[in-house]
Design a protein around this motif. Structure first.
Motif, PDB file in Angstrom:
ATOM      1  N   ASP A  90       0.831  -1.203   0.000  1.00 30.07           N
ATOM      2  CA  ASP A  90       0.000   0.000   0.000  1.00 30.07           C
ATOM      3  C   ASP A  90       0.871   1.261   0.000  1.00 30.07           C
ATOM      4  O   ASP A  90       1.922   1.299   0.633  1.00 30.07           O
ATOM      5  N   HIS A 100      -2.797  -0.083  -3.927  1.00 29.16           N
ATOM      6  CA  HIS A 100      -2.954  -1.260  -3.068  1.00 29.16           C
ATOM      7  C   HIS A 100      -2.629  -2.520  -3.871  1.00 29.16           C
ATOM      8  O   HIS A 100      -3.333  -2.827  -4.833  1.00 29.16           O
ATOM      9  N   GLN A 110      -1.596  -3.778  -8.843  1.00 27.42           N
ATOM     10  CA  GLN A 110      -2.074  -2.838  -7.839  1.00 27.42           C
ATOM     11  C   GLN A 110      -3.391  -2.212  -8.309  1.00 27.42           C
ATOM     12  O   GLN A 110      -3.563  -1.868  -9.469  1.00 27.42           O
ATOM     13  N   LEU A 159     -11.860  -1.735   0.518  1.00 28.70           N
ATOM     14  CA  LEU A 159     -11.291  -0.437   0.148  1.00 28.70           C
ATOM     15  C   LEU A 159     -12.345   0.555  -0.338  1.00 28.70           C
ATOM     16  O   LEU A 159     -12.176   1.765  -0.198  1.00 28.70           O
TER      17      LEU A 159
END
Ligand SMILES: [Zn+2]
Length: 198
Positions: A90, A100, A110, A159
């Motif tokens: 992260d 992330h 990511q 998230l």
């Protein structure tokens, strides 16, 4: 391909030559192929993705077939020029913008989390190709680690402020659920900071 990225960006008022930061979610050809259009940019990439794309697994067709060796090699040259900014897991790039790592599809993919007027949205890239992959837990078959991919669906939901605010990488429904920025851009671009119609 109806709109090359450079032209698409121009339609949005963005000059690719002046862009300072480009997030490479992973090095598959359909996510990295045009990085030469951004001569002023730094490229943000996960350590694991570069290691994966240049390591032992690339000797196997099953893992390498969505990579282009020439593009990966060109990105290695950018490393030597100091233009690649590596991240390990992260990372916050700016207030309201973070990266992330979500393994699974590739080892170092990511996803990108962005705070907008409708809350935290997540650009899943290929952590979820289609809505159905994550919503029905049906992993996409281009996969390095199916367990990590399924775990990734949970992470995407963590998230985002709401499950419908996760934007999959390849689902044509995205263009229908979100509104275009203006009438002339229907079918070309959408605004992700306005609530999607479900
Ligand atoms: Zn991919």
């Amino acid at each position: 391909m109806l709109h090359p990225p450079e032209r698409g960006l121009k339609l949005l008022g963005v000059d690719a030559r002046k862009v300072k930061d480009v997030i490479i979610t992973h090095l598959h050809y359909d996510h990295v192929g045009n990085f030469g259009l951004f001569p002023s940019a730094s490229f943000h990439l996960q350590d694991e993705e570069m290691a994966y794309a240049t390591g032992r697994h690339m000797a196997q067709g099953f893992f390498n077939y969505a990579y282009e060796a020439g593009e990966v090699a060109a990105m290695v040259r950018e490393v030597y020029k100091g233009r690649v900014r590596f991240h390990d897991g992260d990372a916050e790039l700016a207030p309201g913008l973070s990266l992330h790592r979500i393994g699974g599809h590739t080892k170092g993919l990511q996803a990108v989390r962005v705070h907008t007027r409708i809350g935290w949205i997540v650009l899943a890239s290929d952590a979820a190709h289609l809505y159905a992959n994550m919503n029905e837990t049906r992993p996409f078959p281009i996969v390095f680690d199916a367990g990590a991919m399924v775990e990734g669906y949970r992470r995407l939901r963590e998230l985002a402020d709401a499950p419908e605010l996760i934007v999959p990488g390849h689902d044509p429904l995205v263009m229908r659920r979100y509104a275009p920025p203006r009438a002339g851009l229907r079918g070309i671009a959408v605004r992700l900071d306005r609530r999607p119609k479900l």
